[in-house]
Design an enzyme around this catalytic site. Structure first.
Site, PDB file in Angstrom:
ATOM      1  N   HIS A   1      65.239 -10.444 -72.668  1.00  0.00           N
ATOM      2  CA  HIS A   1      64.902  -9.035 -72.474  1.00  0.00           C
ATOM      3  C   HIS A   1      65.123  -8.223 -73.752  1.00  0.00           C
ATOM      4  O   HIS A   1      65.703  -7.134 -73.732  1.00  0.00           O
ATOM      5  CB  HIS A   1      65.699  -8.441 -71.319  1.00  0.00           C
ATOM      6  CG  HIS A   1      65.416  -9.109 -70.007  1.00  0.00           C
ATOM      7  ND1 HIS A   1      64.152  -9.162 -69.456  1.00  0.00           N
ATOM      8  CD2 HIS A   1      66.237  -9.788 -69.154  1.00  0.00           C
ATOM      9  CE1 HIS A   1      64.205  -9.829 -68.310  1.00  0.00           C
ATOM     10  NE2 HIS A   1      65.448 -10.218 -68.110  1.00  0.00           N
TER      11      HIS A   1
ATOM     12  N   LYS B   1      24.581  10.472 -81.734  1.00  0.00           N
ATOM     13  CA  LYS B   1      24.553  11.889 -81.353  1.00  0.00           C
ATOM     14  C   LYS B   1      23.317  12.193 -80.505  1.00  0.00           C
ATOM     15  O   LYS B   1      23.377  12.970 -79.541  1.00  0.00           O
ATOM     16  CB  LYS B   1      24.562  12.758 -82.610  1.00  0.00           C
ATOM     17  CG  LYS B   1      24.438  14.253 -82.319  1.00  0.00           C
ATOM     18  CD  LYS B   1      24.529  15.086 -83.588  1.00  0.00           C
ATOM     19  CE  LYS B   1      24.397  16.574 -83.268  1.00  0.00           C
ATOM     20  NZ  LYS B   1      24.573  17.427 -84.459  1.00  0.00           N
TER      21      LYS B   1
END
Length: 510
Positions: free
Chosen positions: A275, A134
């Site tokens: 696929h 922070k």
């Protein structure tokens, strides 16, 4: 300048601290880190000397004190902060080096006790990290030993780190603590029976590999895995040979594994996928015969496909596989002779996967723009098996009907699967109407369609599919039922002498 060092992973920490000391930094430390640094001959100030309070509760409380967090969070160019720090005898801490209690390594240990896992939840570490991150404008925070060299190089050059470095290190901290907390929440959640779809959801994954590209060469991609390995998942496979897996390889192989799990391990089974759709599935007492049947069901589509087997690949099966181009073979094992045969195909990927037919319960997810779709995994097969026609299926037809039902469940919707003698002989995936899917499946089956059975992943809105099936020589049908015009399909079956079963459960797959 002051640094606070407190790490579980002590790789490189002594060398890092020594260089800080050489530059005149005061070093604060705790517990095992302080011990390691002192044993290396470094002068260390214990955190307890700063706080005036001893470490207590088996080390659970060490750094949770205003003199530590005030030193980290105080804004250097804020006169009010500086006055308060002076009045409270709080000295700034300019560099924080923390890595967290090894919660992940703890829960990955076989048979770890819940109490041990809980004790490896770090409290002070994440709190200090978040404080320093922070206040990144004034404090450099390091959570990864890989960043030691960068920080040292900047300190040695200018006596301080750059804003850009502090910002990127702070970002890494928040990513790390977020990952850490999510890992803990996931561990605790999995101990509770009956997972629910909560109001919020958090997930954490770790990168397995970067990929050359995604579905297409212009798309960047990477592969991530769950923190705790999942049995029977591709992330747990061991690659024995071949090129690195691509994005499409991983997606299609996962599809092959999902299909294979439907058939369990009661009988040798081969699944061929192209696929993400099955192009060949067959079961037989001999795995080599199962492969031959799967291959012959669609010898065109299997080219360049992916094979999943629930049995070790032997020399006979490998000798057949090596005759065509395959992308991947995944199996519980490969005999020595099979590996030698398959080594002739240098780019062929061989994946060894234990627990290959284990199906993990839980949820599956699909990212959509701006949101996430989450649903339970489709682990059920049917609600009931109800014969709705005058003719009952024969025992042989019943076996093939269930075989086809498992195949169509794992084929993209709209889907029709045809099976005969425990072999998928035709498959029609991903069509915008059901009759179109059936026509594709019949066309692929050729002469073998006669005497085959048919599975549909959802109900028949009209009787056109039944009539087309009768014309092709299909003898039995399995479908969910539930259409407004079911009676039309039942009547058409009765007129053609076809047996039909309703399952009461559809299996859309998109």
């Amino acid at each position: 300048m002051r640094a606070l060092l407190s790490v579980s992973d002590k790789s490189g920490i002594v060398e890092f601290a020594q260089k800080l000391a050489d530059m005149g930094w005061e070093i604060l430390s705790t517990g095992g880190t302080a011990k390691a640094l002192r044993e290396a001959g470094l002068a260390i100030t214990g955190v307890s000397e700063v706080t005036g309070f001893p470490e207590c509760l088996d080390g659970r409380v060490k750094t949770l004190h205003p003199k530590i967090h005030g030193g980290i969070l105080g804004i250097r160019n804020n006169p009010s902060h500086q006055k308060q720090m002076k009045d409270l005898d709080i000295t700034p801490i300019d560099l924080l080096v923390i890595n967290l209690y090894p919660f992940k390594n703890t829960i990955l240990k076989e048979g770890v006790a819940f109490e041990e896992a809980i004790e490896n939840i770090d409290i002070g570490g994440p709190t200090m990290l978040r404080s320093a991150a922070k206040n990144f404008n004034d404090v450099t925070v390091v959570v990864d030993p890989a960043d030691y060299a960068l920080v040292l190089s900047e300190l040695e050059a200018d006596g301080k780190t750059t804003f850009e470095t502090r910002y990127s290190l702070a970002l890494k901290v928040f990513e790390t603590t977020s990952n850490y907390d999510t890992m803990i929440a996931d561990y605790l959640r999995k101990r509770v029976a009956g997972e629910v779809l909560n109001d919020t959801i958090t997930m954490t994954f770790e990168k397995v590999q970067d990929m050359r590209y995604g579905e297409n060469p212009h798309q960047n991609a990477a592969f991530y895995g769950e923190v705790v390995p999942v049995k029977g998942a591709l992330t747990s496979a061991r690659q024995l040979q071949g090129k690195e897996l691509s994005y499409n390889n991983i997606n299609d192989t996962n599809g092959a594994l999902e299909i294979l799990k439907e058939y369990g391990d009661a009988e040798p089974t081969i699944v061929a996928v192209k696929h993400a759709n099955p192009c060949g599935i067959a079961s037989d007492p001999e795995i080599s015969v199962a492969y031959k049947k799967a291959y012959e069901s669609d010898p065109v589509s299997i080219y360049g496909g992916i094979i999943a087997s629930n049995r070790e690949i032997d020399a006979v099966t490998a000798s057949e596989m090596v005759k065509i181009f395959l992308e991947i073979i995944v199996a519980p094992g490969f005999s020595k002779e099979a590996q030698e045969i398959l080594a002739a195909k240098k780019n062929l990927r061989l994946l060894e996967l234990a627990d290959i037919t284990y199906s993990e319960p839980g949820y599956e997810m699909k990212k959509v723009l701006g949101g996430l779709l989450v649903q339970e995994r489709d682990t059920q097969l049917y609600n009931e098996l109800k014969v709705v026609t005058k003719r009952q299926p024969t025992p042989e037809e019943m076996v093939d009907l269930l075989f086809a039902w498992k195949a169509v469940k794992n084929t993209k919707s709209n889907a029709i699967s045809l099976a005969k003698n425990k072999c998928m002989v035709g498959n029609g995936p991903g069509q915008v109407n059901r009759i179109g899917a059936l026509e594709i499946a019949i066309g692929l089956a050729g002469d073998t369609v006669k005497g085959s059975v048919m599975a549909s992943d959802a109900f028949f809105p009209y009787d056109d599919c039944v009539k087309a099936a009768a014309a092709a020589g299909i003898t039995a049908i399995i479908q969910p039922g539930g259409a407004g015009r079911d009676e039309d399909s039942i009547k058409a079956c009765d007129e053609a002498g076809i047996a039909m079963i309703f399952t009461g459960m559809r299996h859309f797959k998109h």
